[in-house]
Design an enzyme around this catalytic site. Structure first.
Site, PDB file in Angstrom:
ATOM      1  N   SER A  89      48.445 -18.209 -17.755  1.00 41.34           N
ATOM      2  CA  SER A  89      48.398 -16.740 -17.681  1.00 41.34           C
ATOM      3  C   SER A  89      47.362 -16.210 -16.703  1.00 41.34           C
ATOM      4  O   SER A  89      47.092 -14.999 -16.682  1.00 41.34           O
ATOM      5  CB  SER A  89      48.167 -16.134 -19.067  1.00 41.34           C
ATOM      6  OG  SER A  89      47.195 -16.845 -19.729  1.00 41.34           O
ATOM      7  N   THR A 191      44.467 -13.626 -20.656  1.00 45.72           N
ATOM      8  CA  THR A 191      43.739 -13.102 -19.500  1.00 45.72           C
ATOM      9  C   THR A 191      42.266 -13.474 -19.623  1.00 45.72           C
ATOM     10  O   THR A 191      41.712 -13.421 -20.719  1.00 45.72           O
ATOM     11  CB  THR A 191      43.855 -11.561 -19.482  1.00 45.72           C
ATOM     12  OG1 THR A 191      45.204 -11.242 -19.174  1.00 45.72           O
ATOM     13  CG2 THR A 191      42.940 -10.914 -18.483  1.00 45.72           C
ATOM     14  N   THR A 209      44.332 -12.052 -14.049  1.00 46.61           N
ATOM     15  CA  THR A 209      45.486 -12.423 -14.877  1.00 46.61           C
ATOM     16  C   THR A 209      46.755 -12.549 -14.046  1.00 46.61           C
ATOM     17  O   THR A 209      46.836 -11.978 -12.940  1.00 46.61           O
ATOM     18  CB  THR A 209      45.728 -11.342 -15.940  1.00 46.61           C
ATOM     19  OG1 THR A 209      46.671 -11.801 -16.900  1.00 46.61           O
ATOM     20  CG2 THR A 209      46.257 -10.048 -15.340  1.00 46.61           C
ATOM     21  N   ARG A 219      55.732  -4.761 -12.072  1.00 50.98           N
ATOM     22  CA  ARG A 219      54.894  -4.247 -13.169  1.00 50.98           C
ATOM     23  C   ARG A 219      53.427  -4.651 -12.945  1.00 50.98           C
ATOM     24  O   ARG A 219      53.111  -5.776 -12.592  1.00 50.98           O
ATOM     25  CB  ARG A 219      55.389  -4.819 -14.492  1.00 50.98           C
ATOM     26  CG  ARG A 219      54.596  -4.365 -15.731  1.00 50.98           C
ATOM     27  CD  ARG A 219      53.519  -5.352 -16.098  1.00 50.98           C
ATOM     28  NE  ARG A 219      52.872  -5.019 -17.361  1.00 50.98           N
ATOM     29  CZ  ARG A 219      51.764  -5.606 -17.806  1.00 50.98           C
ATOM     30  NH1 ARG A 219      51.161  -6.533 -17.101  1.00 50.98           N
ATOM     31  NH2 ARG A 219      51.234  -5.256 -18.955  1.00 50.98           N
ATOM     32  N   THR A 242      41.788  -7.729 -23.162  1.00 45.10           N
ATOM     33  CA  THR A 242      42.905  -8.652 -23.011  1.00 45.10           C
ATOM     34  C   THR A 242      44.007  -8.170 -23.937  1.00 45.10           C
ATOM     35  O   THR A 242      43.737  -7.474 -24.909  1.00 45.10           O
ATOM     36  CB  THR A 242      42.466 -10.100 -23.359  1.00 45.10           C
ATOM     37  OG1 THR A 242      43.579 -10.981 -23.221  1.00 45.10           O
ATOM     38  CG2 THR A 242      41.923 -10.216 -24.761  1.00 45.10           C
ATOM     39  N   GLY A 243      45.233  -8.508 -23.612  1.00 46.27           N
ATOM     40  CA  GLY A 243      46.334  -8.092 -24.477  1.00 46.27           C
ATOM     41  C   GLY A 243      47.340  -7.239 -23.737  1.00 46.27           C
ATOM     42  O   GLY A 243      47.394  -7.256 -22.506  1.00 46.27           O
TER      43      GLY A 243
HETATM   44  C1  SD4 Z   1      48.391  -7.421 -18.856  1.00 45.51           C
HETATM   45  N1  SD4 Z   1      46.327  -7.502 -20.106  1.00 45.51           N
HETATM   46  O1  SD4 Z   1      48.890  -7.699 -17.785  1.00 45.51           O
HETATM   47  C2  SD4 Z   1      47.276  -8.306 -19.370  1.00 45.51           C
HETATM   48  C3  SD4 Z   1      47.923  -9.359 -20.187  1.00 45.51           C
HETATM   49  C4  SD4 Z   1      47.094 -10.330 -20.852  1.00 45.51           C
HETATM   50  O2  SD4 Z   1      47.161 -12.585 -21.250  1.00 45.51           O
HETATM   51  O3  SD4 Z   1      46.045 -10.084 -21.385  1.00 45.51           O
HETATM   52  N2  SD4 Z   1      47.665 -11.533 -20.799  1.00 45.51           N
HETATM   53  O4  SD4 Z   1      48.803  -6.513 -19.569  1.00 45.51           O
END
Ligand code: SD4
Length: 331
Positions: A89, A191, A209, A219, A242-243
């Site tokens: 990731s 991330t 990320t 996106r 993160t998320g």
């Molecule tokens: C996102 N915050 O692109 C990032 C994704 C993430 O592990 O944390 N991925 O939305």
């Protein structure tokens, strides 16, 4: 001791003392004792998201231990994760979008409030290093897509295929089952975001990320957005996320955490309040993970997540450890 020097000793401005006395969660001045080296006992310090943060912290710590800046430390630290092909990731080996393109997002911010970012960047293994050059060598904050890639190549970065054999195979398997739908959350997120305070007491942060797995082509998430995935105010502290990026962007999450710390809230509680804000602003957060991580100017850190399972790596003079954060829901 003169009042001004006494406040300096505590690492606080007179404004923050007044502020903190009015809040339940005051900055903890007790930890700011000077040790025999004349440094503050819980600094330098590095924190970063997830288990891969342990390895990234080691690289960052080497920089700081040798007297390097927090900015150099966070850049070199997260580059370890970017260059790890096994990590799916971040950087090379990152999960592609639903059309099979690995597109990367990253941002960086230093103790003076300078920042740089790249988004939708293809074929460059270390987007964080490009983000730093956007900050240092251009009048802009963010470059995206082809323009970001052209800038990187001009700066000497080599283009390379970032889709590893195993990521390609996983993508092909995904296509069979998912039939080109756009999942918003197929993973528990990985991330890497990092915050560091160096020996001079200065803070910087970085976030990088490949974004949500199998996202729509084009996106961009929160990770390159200053204020969303990352924010640093050297007088207060820093925060990172993160998320599911869409949820973080909607509340400008990391900036919110830093502003809560400015009001005197400790890092963990500030992160919790930002997670609560996300929950209150969404009809449902079912199956959607977001985690915040924060570090205040005193070197105190903490995190909070919507779901169980978020952790962060913390490196101080006493070593490097993985810490589980509190959360609102079990999966
Ligand atoms: C996102 N915050 O692109 C990032 C994704 C993430 O592990 O944390 N991925 O939305």
């Amino acid at each position: 001791m003169l009042r001004r020097n006494f406040l300096k000793f505590l690492g606080l401005s007179s404004g923050s003392v007044l502020m903190s006395t009015s809040c339940n969660n005051k900055l903890d001045a007790k930890k700011n004792t000077l040790d025999e080296f004349g440094t503050i006992d819980n600094k330098p310090v590095i924190v970063s998201t997830w288990k891969h943060g342990l390895e990234a912290n080691e690289a960052a710590w080497t920089v700081i231990d040798q007297g390097g800046s927090a900015l150099d430390a966070v850049e070199k630290g997260v580059m370890v994760t970017e260059s790890d092909p096994k990590n799916t990731s971040v950087g090379i080996g990152g999960t592609p979008d639903r059309d099979g393109n690995v597109t990367l997002d990253a941002c960086i911010m230093n103790h003076e409030g300078d920042c740089g970012a790249v988004a939708f960047l293809k074929e460059i293994e270390n987007p964080i290093a490009v983000a730093r050059l956007v900050m240092e060598k251009t009048p802009h904050v963010m470059l995206v897509g082809k323009g970001a890639q052209e800038f990187a190549v001009q700066q000497g970065f080599k283009r390379k295929n970032l889709l590893t054999e195993s990521s390609r195979k996983a993508w092909e398997e995904w296509k069979k089952v998912e039939e080109y739908t756009t999942p918003i959350n197929i993973e528990n997120h990985d991330t890497i975001s990092m915050l560091a305070i160096d020996k001079d007491g200065n803070m910087s942060g970085a976030c990088t990320t490949s974004g949500l797995g199998y996202k729509m082509h084009g996106r961009v998430g929160d990770s390159p957005i200053i204020g969303a995935s990352l924010f640093v105010d050297n007088e207060v502290g820093g925060a990172c996320a993160t998320g599911v990026g869409e949820m973080v962007i909607r509340v400008v999450g990391s900036h919110l955490v830093v502003e809560l710390m400015r009001q005197g809230y400790k890092p963990e509680l500030a992160c919790k309040m930002a997670v609560e804000r996300i929950i209150s602003k969404h009809k449902s957060v079912k199956g959607m993970q977001v985690g915040f991580l924060a570090l205040n100017k005193n070197g105190e850190s903490g995190g909070y997540a919507i779901y169980e399972g978020f952790n962060f790596a913390k490196h101080t003079k006493s070593g490097n450890e993985l810490i589980d954060t509190p959360f609102f829901h079990k999966w």
